[in-house]
Design a protein around this motif. Structure first.
Motif: not given
Length: 293
Positions: A225-234
């Motif tokens: 979930s953190r990595v997904s948030g990092l990618l989608i947020g970017s």
């Protein structure tokens, strides 16, 4: 029941959806299967369409999506931005004269190259149906997320981000793979990833996710979930969305919710749209333009 007018096929890489559409735009019947273009042998597309006609009705067929790519039935040359319904109709490729046509994709050539196939029907449909205004920013999340700027009801510019594919590559082929087994949810860990994206250190932050688990600083179950948030947020922050602006999101509920959270985090307003309804509105508008001529 209204009379059957035409069949619309949204023909992607791995999946296919066919709609029997009435003269008043109503959907009479829908078929969905995994017969995407990669599973159809060269020379077999005529037979596949014949099977669909046998089930849905012997009427004209409009095809959209990867069926018009080099791997599809016949390559349909791209319409260039700015592009509206009329531009797509002008560049239709009739693979069976008067019977079956392939809708072209759209190309971006203004200093930066980009292409889409299938998404153009959705975004134009969202506008012609009134789901989104003629001047708007639309987002189509997915393996390759599309960000489309509409002006005066036409596709004026767009940008593709390999967000979903990047997550899949990290999960299946990277050092992070063993840490990304959990499902992605729009909870606290995802929000932490969105916040991390504001640092603009994507590549080093990705490695930091592994290091934090190895050093016992974070729970491995939160990493996906953190990595997904990092990618989608970017991805979302790359679009430089004005605070207070609106982003119209065409996606399923689960993925759409992740992007809506990321848009909200930038100070903009997300509006969720029904992507299937948008596709039907777009392809019906194309049919009406053909039929009107």
């Amino acid at each position: 029941m209204s009379e059957l007018a035409f069949i619309a096929i949204d023909w992607g890489t791995t999946n296919r959806r066919a709609y029997a559409i009435a003269s008043d735009g109503a959907v009479i019947q829908t078929l969905r299967d995994d017969k995407g273009v990669l599973s159809v042998a060269a020379g077999s597309f005529v037979g596949e369409v014949a099977k669909i006609r046998k089930r849905l009705g012997d009427v004209p067929v409009l095809c959209a999506g990867m069926v018009g790519s080099t791997r599809g039935w016949v390559e349909a040359p791209y319409a260039q931005c700015p592009a509206g319904i009329d531009a797509l109709v002008e560049r239709l490729v009739w693979v069976e004269p008067g019977r079956t046509a392939i809708i072209p994709g759209v190309a971006q050539l203004h200093g930066r190259c980009d292409v889409m196939r299938g998404e153009e029907v959705q975004v134009l449909g969202a506008v012609v149906s009134g789901m989104a205004p003629g001047d708007a920013l639309l987002c189509q999340p997915g393996t390759h997320s599309k960000w489309v700027r509409m002006k005066h009801g036409q596709i004026a510019d767009f940008r593709t981000a390999m967000t979903g594919e990047m997550f899949a590559l990290l999960r299946n082929h990277s050092l992070l793979g063993d840490f990304l087994k959990a499902d992605v949810v729009a909870g606290p860990a995802f929000q932490e990833g969105l916040e991390l994206a504001t640092d603009n250190h994507l590549l080093s932050d990705l490695f930091g996710e592994r290091a934090a688990v190895v050093l016992g600083q974070r729970d491995v179950d939160d990493t996906a979930s953190r990595v997904s948030g990092l990618l989608i947020g970017s991805d979302v922050r790359d679009q430089v969305i004005a605070a207070g602006g609106t982003v119209y999101i065409l996606a399923d509920q689960a993925l759409g919710a992740l992007y809506a959270a990321a848009v909200t985090a930038t100070g903009a307003r997300p509006v969720m749209l029904d992507s299937h309804a948008a596709f039907l509105a777009g392809i019906t508008a194309i049919w009406d333009t053909i039929d009107g001529h």
